[in-house]
Scaffold this active site. Structure first.
Site, PDB file in Angstrom:
ATOM      1  N   TYR A 156       0.838  -1.208   0.000  1.00 59.77           N
ATOM      2  CA  TYR A 156       0.000   0.000   0.000  1.00 59.77           C
ATOM      3  C   TYR A 156       0.878   1.264   0.000  1.00 59.77           C
ATOM      4  O   TYR A 156       0.648   2.198  -0.780  1.00 59.77           O
ATOM      5  CB  TYR A 156      -0.895  -0.043   1.239  1.00 59.77           C
ATOM      6  CG  TYR A 156      -1.913   1.068   1.343  1.00 59.77           C
ATOM      7  CD1 TYR A 156      -3.079   1.038   0.589  1.00 59.77           C
ATOM      8  CD2 TYR A 156      -1.719   2.145   2.210  1.00 59.77           C
ATOM      9  CE1 TYR A 156      -4.030   2.043   0.697  1.00 59.77           C
ATOM     10  CE2 TYR A 156      -2.663   3.150   2.325  1.00 59.77           C
ATOM     11  CZ  TYR A 156      -3.816   3.096   1.570  1.00 59.77           C
ATOM     12  OH  TYR A 156      -4.754   4.103   1.670  1.00 59.77           O
ATOM     13  N   LYS A 160       1.066   4.233  -2.836  1.00 62.96           N
ATOM     14  CA  LYS A 160       0.712   5.626  -2.522  1.00 62.96           C
ATOM     15  C   LYS A 160       1.902   6.566  -2.718  1.00 62.96           C
ATOM     16  O   LYS A 160       1.730   7.731  -3.090  1.00 62.96           O
ATOM     17  CB  LYS A 160       0.163   5.717  -1.095  1.00 62.96           C
ATOM     18  CG  LYS A 160      -1.150   4.947  -0.891  1.00 62.96           C
ATOM     19  CD  LYS A 160      -2.244   5.467  -1.802  1.00 62.96           C
ATOM     20  CE  LYS A 160      -3.580   4.790  -1.591  1.00 62.96           C
ATOM     21  NZ  LYS A 160      -4.632   5.286  -2.471  1.00 62.96           N
TER      22      LYS A 160
HETATM   23  P1  NAP Z   1     -13.387   2.241   0.717  1.00 62.02           P
HETATM   24  O1  NAP Z   1     -14.437   2.699   1.665  1.00 62.02           O
HETATM   25  O2  NAP Z   1     -12.844   0.862   0.863  1.00 62.02           O
HETATM   26  O3  NAP Z   1     -13.961   2.441  -0.794  1.00 62.02           O
HETATM   27  C1  NAP Z   1     -13.170   2.054  -1.884  1.00 62.02           C
HETATM   28  C2  NAP Z   1     -13.903   2.380  -3.169  1.00 62.02           C
HETATM   29  O4  NAP Z   1     -13.068   1.976  -4.264  1.00 62.02           O
HETATM   30  C3  NAP Z   1     -15.220   1.638  -3.334  1.00 62.02           C
HETATM   31  O5  NAP Z   1     -16.151   2.485  -3.973  1.00 62.02           O
HETATM   32  C4  NAP Z   1     -14.844   0.471  -4.247  1.00 62.02           C
HETATM   33  O6  NAP Z   1     -15.929  -0.012  -5.053  1.00 62.02           O
HETATM   34  C5  NAP Z   1     -13.827   1.146  -5.134  1.00 62.02           C
HETATM   35  N1  NAP Z   1     -12.949   0.213  -5.820  1.00 62.02           N
HETATM   36  C6  NAP Z   1     -12.156  -0.749  -5.289  1.00 62.02           C
HETATM   37  N2  NAP Z   1     -11.487  -1.384  -6.266  1.00 62.02           N
HETATM   38  C7  NAP Z   1     -11.858  -0.803  -7.445  1.00 62.02           C
HETATM   39  C8  NAP Z   1     -11.514  -1.009  -8.793  1.00 62.02           C
HETATM   40  N3  NAP Z   1     -10.638  -1.949  -9.169  1.00 62.02           N
HETATM   41  N4  NAP Z   1     -12.100  -0.239  -9.730  1.00 62.02           N
HETATM   42  C9  NAP Z   1     -12.991   0.731  -9.393  1.00 62.02           C
HETATM   43  N5  NAP Z   1     -13.347   0.982  -8.127  1.00 62.02           N
HETATM   44  C10 NAP Z   1     -12.786   0.213  -7.159  1.00 62.02           C
HETATM   45  O7  NAP Z   1     -12.111   3.202   0.731  1.00 62.02           O
HETATM   46  P2  NAP Z   1     -11.928   4.700   1.309  1.00 62.02           P
HETATM   47  O8  NAP Z   1     -11.520   4.596   2.724  1.00 62.02           O
HETATM   48  O9  NAP Z   1     -13.085   5.538   0.933  1.00 62.02           O
HETATM   49  O10 NAP Z   1     -10.626   5.146   0.491  1.00 62.02           O
HETATM   50  C11 NAP Z   1     -10.694   5.851  -0.737  1.00 62.02           C
HETATM   51  C12 NAP Z   1      -9.287   6.226  -1.182  1.00 62.02           C
HETATM   52  O11 NAP Z   1      -8.648   6.983  -0.150  1.00 62.02           O
HETATM   53  C13 NAP Z   1      -8.382   4.998  -1.408  1.00 62.02           C
HETATM   54  O12 NAP Z   1      -7.510   5.245  -2.484  1.00 62.02           O
HETATM   55  C14 NAP Z   1      -7.592   4.906  -0.120  1.00 62.02           C
HETATM   56  O13 NAP Z   1      -6.363   4.249  -0.283  1.00 62.02           O
HETATM   57  C15 NAP Z   1      -7.419   6.377   0.217  1.00 62.02           C
HETATM   58  N6  NAP Z   1      -7.137   6.630   1.637  1.00 62.02           N
HETATM   59  C16 NAP Z   1      -8.017   6.237   2.598  1.00 62.02           C
HETATM   60  C17 NAP Z   1      -7.698   6.484   3.935  1.00 62.02           C
HETATM   61  C18 NAP Z   1      -8.603   6.081   5.068  1.00 62.02           C
HETATM   62  O14 NAP Z   1      -8.205   6.236   6.223  1.00 62.02           O
HETATM   63  N7  NAP Z   1      -9.816   5.614   4.812  1.00 62.02           N
HETATM   64  C19 NAP Z   1      -6.494   7.112   4.261  1.00 62.02           C
HETATM   65  C20 NAP Z   1      -5.645   7.505   3.239  1.00 62.02           C
HETATM   66  C21 NAP Z   1      -5.975   7.258   1.932  1.00 62.02           C
HETATM   67  P3  NAP Z   1     -16.837  -1.268  -4.583  1.00 62.02           P
HETATM   68  O15 NAP Z   1     -17.687  -0.744  -3.435  1.00 62.02           O
HETATM   69  O16 NAP Z   1     -17.653  -1.607  -5.760  1.00 62.02           O
HETATM   70  O17 NAP Z   1     -15.865  -2.331  -4.144  1.00 62.02           O
END
Ligand code: NAP
Length: 248
Positions: A156, A160
């Site tokens: 990861y 990133k």
């Molecule tokens: P999340 O709740 O797990 O949601 C992930 C989203 O990505 C879902 O809509 C999922 O769709 C979609 N997805 C996964 N694989 C995909 C693919 N191959 N093609 C198209 N869509 C895909 O994640 P989140 O926490 O909102 O995170 C969003 C972004 O922010 C990510 O890049 C993550 O790494 C980054 N981020 C998050 C955090 C945190 O603390 N949450 C911190 C830093 C960075 P489905 O529902 O259909 O699976």
């Protein structure tokens, strides 16, 4: 007048979490929103209906961001239907956390493909409409983990960190065409991705954050709207930390 009036915004991975909040905030700001997801058909339909209420324009596409051909087809379909793409938010992301000792090749490849290759796929595809319009804003969702590293997340963190290098390179390549590219590095944001963490660990994290709380998807969505809008027209190649001061 909203900050994103007359702009078409493509957001990957917006059926839930941060992407969903970005889609909601973009529609609130007057933007036309096209979002993708991988498997959450029902959630995506609900979001499309929610966003389309009160005159909002939004459409969900099932499209795998890690698939090169699918990304090109998605962009072609969006341009055909909506005319152009003004903003791309590369948000789709997954985790497959484990120590290097136990990490399989599949876990490494899955995270690199969904988190990093997807940004290449979509950015390459939107290049053409953005070059034609001589304008565009590309936003890559990185993470503080990409800046600082984290034990148990080498795949990861690499994806990133890769996004930050990609962001700076695209900013340098496309700046002369008025296409901006920035990254956002969220800290600990309370979504499904972080839900599985132990509550005691989460409480310790909250206490260690200067603002004393986990971030909400809306905190990231507001920063995204800023980078998407003309409010940030002289900002490119940057990584904006949205982490409550977790990483300074
Ligand atoms: P999340 O709740 O797990 O949601 C992930 C989203 O990505 C879902 O809509 C999922 O769709 C979609 N997805 C996964 N694989 C995909 C693919 N191959 N093609 C198209 N869509 C895909 O994640 P989140 O926490 O909102 O995170 C969003 C972004 O922010 C990510 O890049 C993550 O790494 C980054 N981020 C998050 C955090 C945190 O603390 N949450 C911190 C830093 C960075 P489905 O529902 O259909 O699976």
């Amino acid at each position: 007048m909203g900050l994103l009036e007359n702009k078409v915004i493509l957001i990957t991975g917006a059926s839930r979490g941060i992407g969903k909040a970005i889609a909601e905030e973009c529609v609130l700001q007057g933007g036309t929103v096209v979002f993708t997801y991988l498997s959450s058909d029902e959630k995506a339909r609900d979001l499309e209906n929610e966003l389309s209420k009160n005159g909002g324009v939004a459409k969900g596409f099932r499209s795998d961001a890690s698939n090169f051909e699918a990304a090109q087809k998605l962009v072609d379909d969006v341009v055909e239907e909506f005319g152009t793409i003004d903003v791309l938010v590369n948000n789709a992301g997954i985790t497959r956390d484990t120590l290097l000792m136990r990490m399989t090749e599949e876990q490494w490849d899955a995270v690199i493909n969904v988190n990093l290759k997807s940004a290449f796929n979509l950015t390459k595809a939107v290049q053409r409409p953005m070059l034609k319009a001589r304008s565009g804003s590309i936003i890559n969702m990185s993470s503080v983990v990409g800046v600082k590293g984290n034990a148990g997340q080498s795949n990861y963190a690499a994806s990133k960190a890769g996004l930050i290098g990609f962001t700076k390179s695209i900013a340098a390549e496309l700046g002369s065409r008025n296409i901006r590219c920035n990254a956002i590095a969220p800290g600990f944001i309370e979504t499904e991705m972080t839900k599985s963490l132990d509550e005691k660990v989460v409480e310790e994290w909250r206490n260690g954050i200067p603002l004393k709380r986990g971030g909400q998807p809306l905190d990231v969505a507001k920063a995204t709207v800023f980078l998407a809008s003309d409010m940030s027209s002289y900002i490119t190649g940057q990584t904006l930390h949205v982490c409550g001061g977790m990483l300074m």
